[in-house]
Design a protein around this motif. Structure first.
Motif, short mmCIF file in Angstrom:
data_model
loop_
_atom_site.label_atom_id
_atom_site.label_comp_id
_atom_site.label_asym_id
_atom_site.label_seq_id
_atom_site.Cartn_x
_atom_site.Cartn_y
_atom_site.Cartn_z
N PHE B 50 0.86 -1.19 0.00
CA PHE B 50 0.00 0.00 0.00
C PHE B 50 0.90 1.23 0.00
CE2 PHE B 50 0.98 1.13 4.30
CZ PHE B 50 1.32 -0.08 4.87
N CYS B 51 0.30 2.35 -0.32
CA CYS B 51 1.07 3.59 -0.44
C CYS B 51 1.17 4.30 0.91
CB CYS B 51 0.39 4.51 -1.45
SG CYS B 51 1.06 6.17 -1.48
N PRO B 52 2.39 4.55 1.41
CA PRO B 52 2.51 5.24 2.69
C PRO B 52 2.14 6.72 2.62
CG PRO B 52 4.68 4.83 1.77
CD PRO B 52 3.69 4.16 0.86
N ALA B 53 2.03 7.26 1.42
CA ALA B 53 1.67 8.68 1.29
C ALA B 53 0.16 8.88 1.34
CB ALA B 53 2.24 9.25 0.00
N CYS B 54 -0.63 7.96 0.73
CA CYS B 54 -2.08 8.21 0.66
C CYS B 54 -2.91 7.00 1.09
CB CYS B 54 -2.47 8.65 -0.76
SG CYS B 54 -2.56 7.30 -1.94
N SER B 55 -2.25 5.91 1.53
CA SER B 55 -2.93 4.70 2.04
C SER B 55 -3.64 3.88 0.98
CB SER B 55 -3.92 5.05 3.17
OG SER B 55 -3.27 5.78 4.17
N SER B 56 -3.45 4.21 -0.28
CA SER B 56 -4.08 3.42 -1.35
C SER B 56 -3.44 2.05 -1.47
CB SER B 56 -3.93 4.17 -2.69
OG SER B 56 -4.31 3.32 -3.75
N ARG B 57 -4.27 1.03 -1.77
CA ARG B 57 -3.72 -0.30 -2.06
C ARG B 57 -3.43 -0.46 -3.54
NH1 ARG B 57 -5.02 -4.12 2.13
NH2 ARG B 57 -6.50 -3.28 3.64
N ASN B 58 -3.69 0.57 -4.31
CA ASN B 58 -3.54 0.52 -5.76
C ASN B 58 -2.10 0.91 -6.13
OD1 ASN B 58 -4.20 0.33 -8.44
ND2 ASN B 58 -5.31 2.28 -8.50
N VAL B 59 -1.18 -0.05 -5.96
CA VAL B 59 0.24 0.25 -6.16
C VAL B 59 0.87 -0.75 -7.13
CG1 VAL B 59 0.47 1.28 -3.88
CG2 VAL B 59 0.93 -1.15 -4.17
N GLU B 60 1.97 -0.33 -7.74
CA GLU B 60 2.66 -1.18 -8.70
C GLU B 60 4.15 -1.24 -8.40
OE1 GLU B 60 1.66 0.34 -12.55
OE2 GLU B 60 -0.25 -0.76 -12.58
N VAL B 61 4.74 -2.34 -8.83
CA VAL B 61 6.19 -2.49 -8.72
C VAL B 61 6.82 -1.95 -9.99
CG1 VAL B 61 8.05 -4.18 -8.57
CG2 VAL B 61 5.96 -4.49 -7.22
N GLU B 62 7.93 -1.22 -9.84
CA GLU B 62 8.65 -0.78 -11.04
C GLU B 62 10.15 -0.90 -10.82
OE1 GLU B 62 7.37 3.35 -11.44
OE2 GLU B 62 9.31 4.02 -10.65
N ALA B 63 10.86 -1.01 -11.92
CA ALA B 63 12.32 -1.07 -11.84
C ALA B 63 12.86 0.34 -11.68
CB ALA B 63 12.89 -1.71 -13.10
N ALA B 64 13.72 0.53 -10.68
CA ALA B 64 14.36 1.83 -10.52
C ALA B 64 15.50 1.95 -11.52
CB ALA B 64 14.90 1.97 -9.10
N SER B 65 15.92 3.19 -11.76
CA SER B 65 17.00 3.40 -12.73
C SER B 65 18.33 2.86 -12.20
CB SER B 65 17.15 4.90 -12.99
OG SER B 65 17.68 5.55 -11.83
N GLY B 66 18.43 2.74 -10.87
CA GLY B 66 19.70 2.32 -10.27
C GLY B 66 20.63 3.48 -10.01
N ARG B 67 20.26 4.66 -10.45
CA ARG B 67 21.08 5.84 -10.18
C ARG B 67 20.69 6.44 -8.83
NH1 ARG B 67 20.34 6.34 -15.82
NH2 ARG B 67 18.46 7.61 -15.55
N ALA B 68 21.69 6.91 -8.10
CA ALA B 68 21.46 7.42 -6.76
C ALA B 68 22.55 8.41 -6.40
CB ALA B 68 21.45 6.27 -5.76
N THR B 69 22.36 9.09 -5.28
CA THR B 69 23.42 9.95 -4.74
C THR B 69 23.65 9.58 -3.29
OG1 THR B 69 21.75 11.62 -4.24
CG2 THR B 69 22.99 11.90 -6.29
N LEU B 70 24.85 9.91 -2.80
CA LEU B 70 25.23 9.56 -1.42
C LEU B 70 24.62 10.58 -0.47
CD1 LEU B 70 26.83 7.82 0.55
CD2 LEU B 70 28.86 9.19 0.00
N TYR B 71 23.72 10.12 0.39
CA TYR B 71 22.96 11.04 1.25
C TYR B 71 23.64 11.25 2.60
CZ TYR B 71 18.98 13.31 3.43
OH TYR B 71 18.18 14.20 4.07
N SER B 72 24.08 10.17 3.25
CA SER B 72 24.81 10.30 4.52
C SER B 72 25.42 8.95 4.86
CB SER B 72 23.88 10.77 5.64
OG SER B 72 24.59 11.45 6.65
N TYR B 73 26.38 8.93 5.81
CA TYR B 73 27.02 7.66 6.15
C TYR B 73 27.88 7.81 7.39
CZ TYR B 73 31.36 9.65 4.23
OH TYR B 73 32.44 10.45 4.01
N VAL B 74 28.33 6.68 7.92
CA VAL B 74 29.43 6.63 8.88
C VAL B 74 30.42 5.58 8.36
CG1 VAL B 74 28.13 7.34 10.93
CG2 VAL B 74 28.27 4.89 10.34
N ILE B 75 31.66 5.65 8.87
CA ILE B 75 32.64 4.63 8.52
C ILE B 75 32.95 3.83 9.77
CG2 ILE B 75 34.93 4.13 7.60
CD1 ILE B 75 34.83 6.89 6.21
#
Ligand SMILES: [Zn+2]
Lengths: 380, 153
Positions: B50-75
């Protein structure tokens, strides 16, 4: 403002603090509870409501010989005890119980009578965080910091200032685990745990416990100790997975809980004489000061650097030395409230002269949950 | 790899549930799958039906592009079974918006090499026959792009 009709009439920590190998987790709950009952002049027969976290309230009731008409086992991490105070206030107002005991006990260091710690492999954490190698809070609670640092230009020195100033407070507290002075270089030069967090930017791991007893404000005047009234309370939760926080530069749970407590109490930030912010790691007071609204976004590092939270500053913060220097058994929220109560009773080792309003703000999990309690020693 | 005895210690192995099976099927075949709401168009992760933004059960799976950026981390500097210390525990922001925890590979595990907002691309590490985990590496120079600063929600 119904909350104003409830007060703390018993408050105590465990007899010993730090390393207590002769008591189990349940034993630590009981030791703190017995001390709080003695403080209030009560026995188990006088208690009709119980709340605890980290231990089953059923175990506590049986062990202490309490027959409760109200039970709360809310367990959302180290701020659970703030939530218990909030729920207890509502219960007392509603007549569900008259005299409520809230306990904490944790054999964090000696690990006597403690259950296992771990995430199920099929849980959300087990599937989407644990495979990447986090090992407990030092590697999860800390992840948001770099994003904050880039957003606001904050530095490792800003983190170190938190530890250095809290050690100054700890030096005034005979029960603090560490009291020797620290420098920024000492902090940043200590062993690297999870860059940029060194050992002295992480909380202690100790044994200990504590308990609070609440009753109605009307009855509070008949107890031996100076009553500490509950003016306002707040609570919220956000996410068990730190990777799913809405915004790594601010805690939604902090903001929601804090605003609720301020609204309920009907006070302004200038009214606050003393503040406790749960400091599992050195960035927590920075987030807390901003998310509770004491300073603007990105302003907390400078506020701390300018010694506003230090001895003699306008907003004394974590005056027991905090989780970084006083003690931290794992669920520290109870100790933050104990220090608020000591300050408002006028018996704290590092007493803030004339303190009338104190806030204890807690975090649970890794920014997962929050609870905020506003106390006052002036009858509402 | 096919040794019948207990394998060398690996990273903790996730256990899929019915709600997350599509995600782990995807990683096994080299696809990073997210979900999107058919009603409000929100993209989200981790998986749920279900959608955490609007609670709809009308959702689909899709392939992500695989592109991303580094948001935060620890070492992390302490020894952990299945990992070579020091290693970064990172959160990346996918091009589609959602964030996820991961490790950054094919990259020095140092503050100098791990720069916030650097461009990343997904890669997969096979842990066993059922589970492959998504990891991220610095994006090829030819594919690099400006860091996304778009808000997630
Ligand atoms: Zn939707």
């Amino acid at each position: 403002m119904k909350q104003k009709s409830v007060a703390v009439v018993g408050a105590a920590e465990t007899t010993e603090m730090g390393k207590i190998p002769n008591l189990s987790q349940l034993g630590l709950h009981a030791d703190g509870a017995l001390n709080a009952m003695a403080d209030a002049g009560l026995t188990a027969a006088d208690i009709d409501g119980i709340a605890c976290a980290g231990e089953s309230p059923v175990n506590l009731a049986q062990y202490m010989g309490i027959v409760p008409t109200w039970v709360d086992g809310t367990s959302v991490g180290g701020c659970s005890f703030m939530l218990h105070v909030r729920h207890a206030a509502a219960a007392i107002n509603e007549g569900l119980a008259t005299t409520i005991l809230i306990t904490h006990g944790e054999s964090g260091r000696s690990r006597v009578g403690v259950g296992g710690y771990g995430m199920a492999r099929a849980s959300q954490n087990g599937q989407f965080e644990m495979p990447y190698g986090p090992m407990g809070p030092p590697t999860m609670f800390t992840i948001p910091w770099l994003r904050y640092a880039k957003t606001y230009g904050a530095t490792a020195e800003d983190l170190a200032n938190v530890a250095v100033i809290q050690r100054e407070w700890a030096a005034l507290n005979p029960r603090a685990s560490y009291r020797d002075p620290l420098t920024v270089d000492d902090v940043l030069g200590s062993r690297m745990i999870a860059w940029p967090f060194t050992k002295l930017l992480c909380c202690l791991v100790t044994d200990g416990g504590g308990a609070l007893i609440l009753t109605s404000a009307d009855r509070a005047k008949d107890f031996p100790q100076k009553p500490v009234y509950v003016l306002g309370t707040g609570e919220s939760v956000e996410t068990q997975m730190v990777s799913q926080m809405e915004d790594f530069t601010t805690s939604r749970a902090f903001r929601v809980s804090g605003k609720k407590a301020f609204d309920e109490a009907g006070i302004t930030h200038d009214d606050v004489d003393h503040l406790m912010i749960y400091d599992a790691f050195a960035h927590l007071p920075i987030y807390g000061l901003e998310d509770l609204g004491f300073v603007g976004k990105g302003e907390a590092p400078a506020f701390i650097r300018e010694r506003n939270t230090a001895i003699g500053g306008k907003l004394p913060l974590n005056t027991n030395g905090g989780g970084l220097s006083y003690m931290h058994s794992g669920m520290y929220g109870m100790y933050a409230m104990q220090e608020s109560v000591r300050q408002l009773r006028g018996i704290a080792p590092a007493q803030v002269e004339g303190a009338e309003i104190s806030i204890a703000h807690g975090v649970g999990g890794m920014f997962a949950a929050s609870g905020t309690i506003i106390f006052s020693n002036v009858a509402p | 790899m096919s040794a019948p005895t207990a394998p060398a210690r690996t990273r903790p192995i996730p256990e899929p549930t019915p709600e997350t099976a599509h995600f782990w099927e995807g990683t096994r075949t080299g696809e990073l799958r997210i979900q999107r709401c058919s009603d409000c168009a929100s993209a989200y992760f981790p998986p749920r039906p279900f959608c955490p933004a609007c609670s709809s059960r009308n959702v689909e799976v899709e392939a992500a592009s695989g592109r991303a950026t580094l948001y935060s981390y620890v070492i992390h500097h302490r020894e952990v079974p299945g990992f070579t210390s020091p290693y970064a525990i990172a959160v990346v922001e996918l091009e589609e918006g959602p964030r996820m925890m991961t490790n950054i590979v094919e990259c020095e595990q140092t503050p100098e090499a791990l720069v916030l907002d650097m461009a990343l691309e997904v890669t997969f590490e096979q842990v066993n026959d059922e589970i492959s985990v998504p990891l991220f590496r610095p994006a090829e120079a030819s594919q690099s792009r400006p860091a996304s600063t778009e808000a997630v929600r």
